[in-house]
Scaffold this motif. Structure first.
Motif, PDB file in Angstrom:
ATOM      1  N   ASP A  60     -42.091  70.197  -6.486  1.00  0.00           N
ATOM      2  CA  ASP A  60     -40.731  69.859  -6.079  1.00  0.00           C
ATOM      3  C   ASP A  60     -40.817  69.413  -4.626  1.00  0.00           C
ATOM      4  N   GLU A  99     -39.108  71.433  -2.120  1.00  0.00           N
ATOM      5  CA  GLU A  99     -38.323  72.541  -1.580  1.00  0.00           C
ATOM      6  C   GLU A  99     -38.392  72.585  -0.052  1.00  0.00           C
ATOM      7  N   MET A 112     -32.754  60.075 -12.030  1.00  0.00           N
ATOM      8  CA  MET A 112     -33.397  59.064 -11.181  1.00  0.00           C
ATOM      9  C   MET A 112     -33.385  57.672 -11.820  1.00  0.00           C
ATOM     10  N   ARG A 120     -33.399  61.899   1.328  1.00  0.00           N
ATOM     11  CA  ARG A 120     -33.282  63.337   1.579  1.00  0.00           C
ATOM     12  C   ARG A 120     -34.645  64.051   1.614  1.00  0.00           C
TER      13      ARG A 120
END
Ligand SMILES: *[C@@H]1O[C@H](CO)[C@@H](O)[C@H](O)[C@H]1NC(C)=O
Ligand SMILES: *[C@@H]1O[C@H](CO)[C@@H](O)[C@H](O)[C@H]1NC(C)=O
Ligand SMILES: *[C@@H]1O[C@H](CO)[C@@H](O)[C@H](O)[C@H]1NC(C)=O
Ligand SMILES: *[C@@H]1O[C@H](CO)[C@@H](O)[C@H](O)[C@H]1NC(C)=O
Length: 481
Positions: free
Chosen positions: A60, A62, A88, A100
């Motif tokens: 991921d 994170e 996506m 992001r």
């Protein structure tokens, strides 16, 4: 005095030099976090750095993991999980992901992101095609968003694939016969063309352990690197291990698709240490003790000589991982759940009798265990209680061929009760089981079976803030006095 100091300085320099020299070129690790108690990400990153590991593959992006990696220079592959692939397929959503989770870290002292993994083995046969329509558009959108952000030269999107994208060994009797699986061939060709346009690599996970798992006819020596009595012979090439054979099957499949020179990353390779008759420390030692010197020698495979970029699976055991594929799933770590190395392993690949450097400053819970209460009278609910414990804690070491399989019935119950008690942070209420259990301060581990004490997991940010506030208040009070 100064003599001692000089010696110390020389020693530090030499150690530093040793650490700098001691890596297999391109060696990375997979860092999964499906654990009930996670070490602080900073502790994990320090452990990687202490061991000279400078590449990591995540599942991921994170934030706490990324913050711990910031400023270290460690090369990172971040990932989009399968359940995010459909989202996506919307380009603006993919752009948001890149803003992001990529662009945001792209500054001096930020995170050295090299790859974005789009999905994780999305073409796996057992997924029944659930992700096969959404993977390719997601890959396109992510790479295009990276390109639009001006990062496309440096950061590549790729799709980590299971080796079953080119079928089973019976579909490909010899490596040169390697072709993509007929049901996904068109998609794979499309994928490979897109990767090639963007100078991105193909990523494949290769598991000699899984070749052996559940296949008693598989010649066991072929899973390792110290020679097989009956090599597979293919156009005069002798294959003595399934890793090379598997890799070259992919090389052939890529060649058949028109891209025989496409760079390949081995996204996962490793050997588990518990949860199956072939998953133990001796076999894992044998596997790595063969793999690492091979990688260090940069010889590559018969069809692809040269260095191979490889990510070991995995860094740390994960006691909350799904065991749908098998009980071994929770035991892939080259480190235990607490950052202790499991066996001798020379990451430099020089075949020395070295040990990995353990994690520093890991805090454990108290030396308390939960065990079966030998005075319990009514045992009618025992099975039910063991099942309950094992639903919420890891009991895989109790299974056939595993490290705790030899225990008697009482110790079996103790193992389950203790595992649950530790997951519940040694809460007294979690060691009752209708009067069947009791807390003990005696270490009830046996020679082969470790009754673990859990670590003190990472603080949530909320509790960390309250600690800061508390310290701040104390400082204020002291100043006021
Ligand atoms: C960024 O990554 C995190 C962690 O994997 C994920 O939860 C989040 O949805 C991502 N952000 C965007 C905008 O996609
Ligand atoms: C795939 O199909 C099989 C057989 O129909 C089923 O047992 C399994 O649960 C399915 N898996 C997924 C991920 O849908
Ligand atoms: C201990 O538990 C394991 C796993 O549940 C089981 O296979 C085994 O038979 C049990 N052993 C005894 C002696 O009850
Ligand atoms: C308990 O005993 C085992 C086996 O002797 C040992 O490896 C382990 O470190 C001990 N645990 C603690 C917390 O002392």
């Amino acid at each position: 005095m100064s003599g001692v100091k000089l010696k110390t300085v020389v020693w530090i320099l030499l150690t530093g030099l040793f650490v700098i020299c001691s890596k297999v070129e391109g060696l990375g690790v997979n860092w999964g976090t499906m654990a009930t108690h996670k070490m602080d990400p900073k502790t994990v990153v320090q452990m990687m750095v202490d061991n000279g590991i400078n590449k990591v593959k995540l599942f991921d992006a994170e934030q706490s993991t990324m913050s711990a990696l910031a400023g270290t220079g460690v090369e990172v592959m971040i990932a989009i999980p399968n359940d995010q692939l459909a989202a996506m397929n919307d380009y603006s959503r993919a752009k948001k992901f890149v803003q992001r989770n990529v662009t945001r870290y792209n500054f001096n002292g930020g995170v050295n992101i090299k790859y974005v993994a789009v999905g994780n083995e999305p073409y796996l046969k057992s997924y029944n095609g659930s992700f096969s329509k959404t993977t390719f558009p997601a890959l396109q959108n992510i790479q295009n968003a990276l390109n639009e952000a001006g990062l496309g030269d440096k950061i590549k999107a790729t799709v980590p694939s299971n080796a079953d994208v080119y079928g089973s060994p019976t579909d490909n009797p010899v490596p040169s016969a390697g072709r993509f699986r007929p049901d996904i061939n068109d998609q794979m060709v499309q994928l490979v063309q897109f990767l090639a346009q963007n100078n991105a690599p193909f990523t494949v996970n290769i598991y000699p352990f899984l070749s052996l798992y559940g296949n008693d006819d598989f010649p066991i020596d072929f899973a390792f690197f110290d020679g097989a009595p009956q090599p597979v012979v293919d156009n005069g090439i002798q294959y003595t291990n399934v890793f090379d054979a598997n890799y070259d099957t992919l090389v052939s499949a890529l060649k058949a698709a028109g891209f025989g020179d496409m760079p390949i990353i081995v996204g996962e390779v490793g050997w588990p240490t518990d949860g199956d008759k072939n998953a133990n420390i001796n076999m894992a030692y044998r596997f790595y003790n063969g793999l690492l010197p091979r990688l260090a020698a940069n010889k590559g495979t018969p069809l692809r000589p040269g260095p191979i970029e490889v990510y070991l699976f995995g860094l740390i055991d994960e006691d909350a991982k799904s065991i749908a594929p098998g009980s071994f799933e929770r035991h892939w770590g080259i480190f235990r759940y607490d950052g202790q190395p499991k066996f001798g392993m020379d990451i430099s690949g020089r075949g020395q009798n070295a040990m990995l450097v353990p994690a520093r400053n890991v805090r454990y819970q108290e030396k308390k265990w939960c065990q079966f209460n030998p005075n319990a009278k009514d045992l009618s609910k025992l099975g039910e209680n063991i099942n309950f414990a094992c639903t919420f804690a890891d009991c895989t070491p109790l299974g056939y061929g595993s490290s705790c399989n030899g225990l008697d019935a009482n110790a079996n119950a103790s193992y389950a009760f203790n595992a649950y008690f530790q997951v519940q942070n040694q809460d007294e209420m979690a060691c009752n089981f209708q009067g069947l259990a009791m807390v003990t301060t005696l270490n009830i581990s046996t020679e082969t079976c470790s009754f673990n004490i859990q670590i003190v997991g990472t603080y949530s940010s909320a509790s960390r803030i309250s600690v800061y506030l508390f310290v701040y208040l104390i400082v204020l009070v002291i100043f006021a006095l």
